[in-house]
Motif scaffolding. Structure first.
Motif, PDB file in Angstrom:
ATOM      1  N   PRO A 199       0.834  -1.211   0.000  1.00 40.30           N
ATOM      2  CA  PRO A 199       0.000   0.000   0.000  1.00 40.30           C
ATOM      3  C   PRO A 199       0.868   1.259   0.000  1.00 40.30           C
ATOM      4  CG  PRO A 199       0.141  -0.882   2.224  1.00 40.30           C
ATOM      5  CD  PRO A 199       0.872  -1.853   1.335  1.00 40.30           C
ATOM      6  N   VAL A 200       0.294   2.362  -0.480  1.00 46.25           N
ATOM      7  CA  VAL A 200       0.976   3.652  -0.488  1.00 46.25           C
ATOM      8  C   VAL A 200       0.436   4.486   0.664  1.00 46.25           C
ATOM      9  CG1 VAL A 200       1.471   5.729  -1.812  1.00 46.25           C
ATOM     10  CG2 VAL A 200       1.290   3.525  -2.977  1.00 46.25           C
ATOM     11  N   ARG A 201       1.316   4.978   1.519  1.00 47.42           N
ATOM     12  CA  ARG A 201       0.919   5.748   2.700  1.00 47.42           C
ATOM     13  C   ARG A 201       1.506   7.153   2.645  1.00 47.42           C
ATOM     14  NH1 ARG A 201      -2.857   2.273   4.851  1.00 47.42           N
ATOM     15  NH2 ARG A 201      -1.961   0.207   5.321  1.00 47.42           N
ATOM     16  N   THR A 202       0.940   8.023   3.452  1.00 45.32           N
ATOM     17  CA  THR A 202       1.553   9.318   3.710  1.00 45.32           C
ATOM     18  C   THR A 202       2.446   9.182   4.938  1.00 45.32           C
ATOM     19  OG1 THR A 202      -0.253  10.040   5.148  1.00 45.32           O
ATOM     20  CG2 THR A 202      -0.454  10.529   2.778  1.00 45.32           C
ATOM     21  N   VAL A 203       3.251  10.190   5.213  1.00 43.92           N
ATOM     22  CA  VAL A 203       4.127  10.144   6.386  1.00 43.92           C
ATOM     23  C   VAL A 203       3.309  10.026   7.665  1.00 43.92           C
ATOM     24  CG1 VAL A 203       5.778  11.475   7.757  1.00 43.92           C
ATOM     25  CG2 VAL A 203       6.017  11.391   5.266  1.00 43.92           C
ATOM     26  N   LEU A 204       2.201  10.759   7.749  1.00 44.13           N
ATOM     27  CA  LEU A 204       1.352  10.712   8.938  1.00 44.13           C
ATOM     28  C   LEU A 204       0.643   9.374   9.074  1.00 44.13           C
ATOM     29  CD1 LEU A 204       0.405  12.461  11.314  1.00 44.13           C
ATOM     30  CD2 LEU A 204      -1.546  13.164   9.920  1.00 44.13           C
ATOM     31  N   GLY A 205       0.435   8.674   7.946  1.00 40.69           N
ATOM     32  CA  GLY A 205      -0.290   7.407   7.977  1.00 40.69           C
ATOM     33  C   GLY A 205       0.589   6.188   8.169  1.00 40.69           C
ATOM     34  N   LEU A 206       1.883   6.363   8.465  1.00 39.01           N
ATOM     35  CA  LEU A 206       2.784   5.221   8.663  1.00 39.01           C
ATOM     36  C   LEU A 206       2.426   4.472   9.940  1.00 39.01           C
ATOM     37  CD1 LEU A 206       6.244   6.837   7.752  1.00 39.01           C
ATOM     38  CD2 LEU A 206       4.849   5.326   6.327  1.00 39.01           C
ATOM     39  N   GLU A 207       2.475   3.138   9.870  1.00 38.94           N
ATOM     40  CA  GLU A 207       2.216   2.289  11.026  1.00 38.94           C
ATOM     41  C   GLU A 207       3.469   1.483  11.327  1.00 38.94           C
ATOM     42  OE1 GLU A 207      -1.422   0.047  10.887  1.00 38.94           O
ATOM     43  OE2 GLU A 207      -2.310   1.459   9.451  1.00 38.94           O
ATOM     44  N   GLU A 208       3.884   1.497  12.576  1.00 40.90           N
ATOM     45  CA  GLU A 208       5.129   0.849  12.961  1.00 40.90           C
ATOM     46  C   GLU A 208       5.113  -0.640  12.657  1.00 40.90           C
ATOM     47  OE1 GLU A 208       7.964   0.328  16.945  1.00 40.90           O
ATOM     48  OE2 GLU A 208       6.434   1.898  16.867  1.00 40.90           O
ATOM     49  N   GLY A 209       6.176  -1.090  11.982  1.00 39.06           N
ATOM     50  CA  GLY A 209       6.331  -2.509  11.675  1.00 39.06           C
ATOM     51  C   GLY A 209       5.639  -2.978  10.418  1.00 39.06           C
ATOM     52  N   LYS A 210       4.864  -2.132   9.751  1.00 39.97           N
ATOM     53  CA  LYS A 210       4.139  -2.540   8.550  1.00 39.97           C
ATOM     54  C   LYS A 210       4.823  -1.970   7.300  1.00 39.97           C
ATOM     55  CE  LYS A 210      -0.402  -3.163  10.659  1.00 39.97           C
ATOM     56  NZ  LYS A 210      -1.855  -2.833  10.589  1.00 39.97           N
ATOM     57  N   GLU A 211       5.071  -2.871   6.336  1.00 40.69           N
ATOM     58  CA  GLU A 211       5.697  -2.451   5.078  1.00 40.69           C
ATOM     59  C   GLU A 211       4.739  -1.622   4.246  1.00 40.69           C
ATOM     60  OE1 GLU A 211       8.266  -5.040   2.733  1.00 40.69           O
ATOM     61  OE2 GLU A 211       7.921  -6.600   4.230  1.00 40.69           O
ATOM     62  N   CYS A 212       5.297  -0.617   3.572  1.00 39.17           N
ATOM     63  CA  CYS A 212       4.474   0.218   2.714  1.00 39.17           C
ATOM     64  C   CYS A 212       5.381   1.037   1.802  1.00 39.17           C
ATOM     65  CB  CYS A 212       3.587   1.160   3.551  1.00 39.17           C
ATOM     66  SG  CYS A 212       4.538   2.365   4.500  1.00 39.17           S
ATOM     67  N   ILE A 213       4.758   1.835   0.959  1.00 39.28           N
ATOM     68  CA  ILE A 213       5.461   2.783   0.087  1.00 39.28           C
ATOM     69  C   ILE A 213       5.047   4.181   0.506  1.00 39.28           C
ATOM     70  CG2 ILE A 213       5.690   3.649  -2.284  1.00 39.28           C
ATOM     71  CD1 ILE A 213       5.127   0.806  -3.265  1.00 39.28           C
ATOM     72  N   VAL A 214       6.016   5.057   0.613  1.00 38.24           N
ATOM     73  CA  VAL A 214       5.728   6.453   0.945  1.00 38.24           C
ATOM     74  C   VAL A 214       6.481   7.341  -0.035  1.00 38.24           C
ATOM     75  CG1 VAL A 214       7.598   6.522   2.648  1.00 38.24           C
ATOM     76  CG2 VAL A 214       5.756   8.203   2.768  1.00 38.24           C
ATOM     77  N   VAL A 215       5.802   8.380  -0.513  1.00 42.87           N
ATOM     78  CA  VAL A 215       6.378   9.301  -1.501  1.00 42.87           C
ATOM     79  C   VAL A 215       6.521  10.677  -0.876  1.00 42.87           C
ATOM     80  CG1 VAL A 215       6.095  10.379  -3.766  1.00 42.87           C
ATOM     81  CG2 VAL A 215       5.344   8.011  -3.409  1.00 42.87           C
ATOM     82  N   GLY A 216       7.680  11.301  -1.063  1.00 39.46           N
ATOM     83  CA  GLY A 216       7.882  12.630  -0.508  1.00 39.46           C
ATOM     84  C   GLY A 216       9.157  13.269  -1.022  1.00 39.46           C
ATOM     85  N   THR A 217       9.457  14.433  -0.471  1.00 36.30           N
ATOM     86  CA  THR A 217      10.648  15.196  -0.841  1.00 36.30           C
ATOM     87  C   THR A 217      11.738  14.962   0.197  1.00 36.30           C
ATOM     88  OG1 THR A 217       9.225  16.905  -1.800  1.00 36.30           O
ATOM     89  CG2 THR A 217      11.524  17.488  -1.408  1.00 36.30           C
ATOM     90  N   LEU A 218      12.931  14.678  -0.272  1.00 35.57           N
ATOM     91  CA  LEU A 218      14.050  14.442   0.633  1.00 35.57           C
ATOM     92  C   LEU A 218      14.605  15.761   1.163  1.00 35.57           C
ATOM     93  CD1 LEU A 218      16.076  11.673  -1.258  1.00 35.57           C
ATOM     94  CD2 LEU A 218      14.575  11.371   0.722  1.00 35.57           C
ATOM     95  N   TYR A 219      14.957  15.760   2.436  1.00 31.37           N
ATOM     96  CA  TYR A 219      15.714  16.856   3.039  1.00 31.37           C
ATOM     97  C   TYR A 219      16.982  16.248   3.619  1.00 31.37           C
ATOM     98  CZ  TYR A 219      17.396  20.275   6.383  1.00 31.37           C
ATOM     99  OH  TYR A 219      18.205  21.143   7.075  1.00 31.37           O
ATOM    100  N   LYS A 220      18.123  16.846   3.296  1.00 37.92           N
ATOM    101  CA  LYS A 220      19.400  16.319   3.756  1.00 37.92           C
ATOM    102  C   LYS A 220      19.948  17.196   4.879  1.00 37.92           C
ATOM    103  CE  LYS A 220      23.764  14.624   1.810  1.00 37.92           C
ATOM    104  NZ  LYS A 220      24.485  14.414   0.533  1.00 37.92           N
ATOM    105  N   HIS A 221      20.034  16.625   6.055  1.00 40.26           N
ATOM    106  CA  HIS A 221      20.597  17.348   7.195  1.00 40.26           C
ATOM    107  C   HIS A 221      22.110  17.236   7.125  1.00 40.26           C
ATOM    108  CE1 HIS A 221      21.919  18.093  11.345  1.00 40.26           C
ATOM    109  NE2 HIS A 221      20.842  18.850  11.440  1.00 40.26           N
ATOM    110  N   MET A 222      22.796  18.379   6.982  1.00 38.92           N
ATOM    111  CA  MET A 222      24.239  18.390   6.779  1.00 38.92           C
ATOM    112  C   MET A 222      24.918  19.191   7.889  1.00 38.92           C
ATOM    113  SD  MET A 222      24.526  18.819   2.636  1.00 38.92           S
ATOM    114  CE  MET A 222      26.200  18.171   2.653  1.00 38.92           C
ATOM    115  N   LYS A 223      25.836  18.530   8.562  1.00 39.45           N
ATOM    116  CA  LYS A 223      26.542  19.149   9.679  1.00 39.45           C
ATOM    117  C   LYS A 223      27.411  20.319   9.231  1.00 39.45           C
ATOM    118  CE  LYS A 223      29.665  17.906  13.469  1.00 39.45           C
ATOM    119  NZ  LYS A 223      30.408  16.791  14.124  1.00 39.45           N
ATOM    120  N   LEU A 224      27.992  20.228   8.033  1.00 39.95           N
ATOM    121  CA  LEU A 224      28.928  21.242   7.551  1.00 39.95           C
ATOM    122  C   LEU A 224      28.297  22.246   6.592  1.00 39.95           C
ATOM    123  CD1 LEU A 224      32.113  19.058   6.886  1.00 39.95           C
ATOM    124  CD2 LEU A 224      31.492  20.338   8.942  1.00 39.95           C
TER     125      LEU A 224
END
Length: 436
Positions: free
Chosen positions: A66-91
């Protein structure tokens, strides 16, 4: 005597012609306004367009999930989620940190790359954001702004990624049938007329070669097959010490305009014989943020008198005999090199095609206009030739897509440092680096 002065018609070369169709409309800013627009709108438009594509690919990729949103994620259950990546960079540079450390003697990080082993990725959509973990998603490869589909399962406080789906190369218009006659396009960048590294003789030799005033009969025959010249940014260099906001003396005004006049003289020679497109670059007198608008035609009083002269945007897209060319003056790839890693510049270029986005780091680390209703850097149609100017060296590669797309990637070197222009064959997309 008269007979000896007549031109032998059998040895006279007729320059080849081709149909030209510019496609820069989405890069042109008609009514530039700054009324408090937020960059979140361009990210929303990007996510909306690319999510639609990824949703259509998901059933063939992982049909059982199934395809989920970030808010709809359930712990331990496999799924597909689509979104925009943000890269946290220390430097990653911060203006506040730079201000607080400006009086310290601590060494600054290397300018060319801000990668660190502690960097991590976050996925975000309209509902929320979640930290990503797992070995399937490599932080050195991705940057902030890339839209992907992820297969995995939610853990306690993170999302463990097992597989990644990118949009892939977009659809490509059909390549025309191979013509019996070959035609060529010349690409050159980094002329930097007026700089200490610029060699006027070298550029003049290139102009004479392109226009057919140099070489033997065979070379002139090849020059007659050149149907287009593209100058990909950083065409002249204005002395920085003169740009201090103060009124210039007459002798300094002359120094300021001299490189522009010199470039115009050379462009006039080209425009008199064949079409030439000139794109703005990082150091040219144009707007800083992408998409850069065409250089003002008043800078080129001589060459702009010809209808073969075109001042274009950066990025620049055009069709030549139904062959699509797309490219930039190099800012998008240079910025990717600062915030991610690859074996060469061509790999960065290939990633932008697979992500279907010319400048994924805009507006995070690469300046761009705050569009409100679209993202002009989305690649909706796959080019046949994808070029990037102002690179350290020449390189080229032919890549193929899952649906048979074929793209010639070209890294165009700085002419003032290398003396190299690139000649591309329109029939087989073969490239020939040419020393002027």
């Amino acid at each position: 005597m008269k007979e000896t002065m007549e031109i032998d018609s059998e040895k006279a070369f007729q320059r080849k012609q081709s149909s030209y169709n510019p496609s820069d409309e989405k890069f042109e800013i008609r009514k530039e306004t700054y009324r408090g627009q937020q960059y979140s709108q361009i990210y929303f438009a990007r996510l909306h367009m690319l999510r639609t594509i990824l949703y259509s690919l998901a059933p063939n990729w992982k049909p059982h999930l199934p395809v989920r949103t970030v808010l709809g994620l359930e712990e331990g259950k496999e799924c597909i989620v689509v979104g925009t990546l943000y890269k946290h960079m220390k430097l990653k540079p911060s203006i506040l940190e730079e201000y607080s450390k400006e009086r310290t003697v601590a060494p600054l990080v290397k300018v060319h790359n801000f990668m660190h082993t502690d960097d991590y990725l976050v996925l975000e959509d309209e509902s929320g954001r979640v930290k990503l973990s797992g070995h399937a998603l490599s932080p050195p490869v991705y940057v902030t702004g890339v839209v992907v589909a992820l297969h995995g399962k939610a853990g306690p406080g993170d999302f463990v990624v097992e597989d990644v789906l990118e949009a892939g190369l977009p659809p490509q218009i059909e390549t025309p049938l191979k013509s019996k006659e070959d035609k060529y396009v010349v690409f050159v960048s980094g002329l930097r007329v007026g700089s200490g590294n610029s060699n006027p003789l070298q550029f003049q030799l290139l102009v004479d070669h392109i226009t057919g005033h140099l070489g033997d009969e065979k070379e002139q025959g090849i020059a007659a097959q050149i149907v287009q010249v593209v100058i990909a940014g950083n065409s002249f260099e204005i002395p920085r010490e003169l740009l201090n906001g103060q009124t210039l003396a007459s002798k300094d005004q002359s120094r300021l305009s001299e490189p522009i006049k010199e470039l115009d003289i050379l462009l006039t020679q080209i425009a008199a014989g064949l079409p030439v497109d000139i794109m703005p670059g990082l150091d040219d007198p144009a707007n800083f943020s992408l998409p850069q608008q065409p250089l003002n035609r008043c800078l080129f009083p001589g060459s702009s008198a010809y209808n073969t002269f075109r001042s274009c945007t950066n990025p620049h897209c055009f069709d030549l005999d139904n062959i699509r060319f797309l490219g930039t003056s190099g800012q998008n790839i240079d910025d990717l090199e600062k915030y991610s890693e690859a074996k060469d510049k061509l790999e960065f270029m290939e990633r932008t095609l697979k992500w279907r986005h010319l400048a994924p780091t805009a507006p995070n680390t690469l300046g761009c206009y705050p569009f409100t209703d679209m993202d002009p850097f989305l690649i909706e149609s796959c080019p046949h030739v994808y070029f990037v100017g102002n690179q350290d060296k020449y390189d080229s590669r032919l890549i193929t897509g899952s649906e048979g797309q074929m793209v010639r990637l070209i890294s165009i070197p700085k002419f003032c440092e290398t003396g190299v222009a690139v000649v591309v064959s329109c029939s087989i997309f073969t490239v020939y680096p040419k020393l002027s």
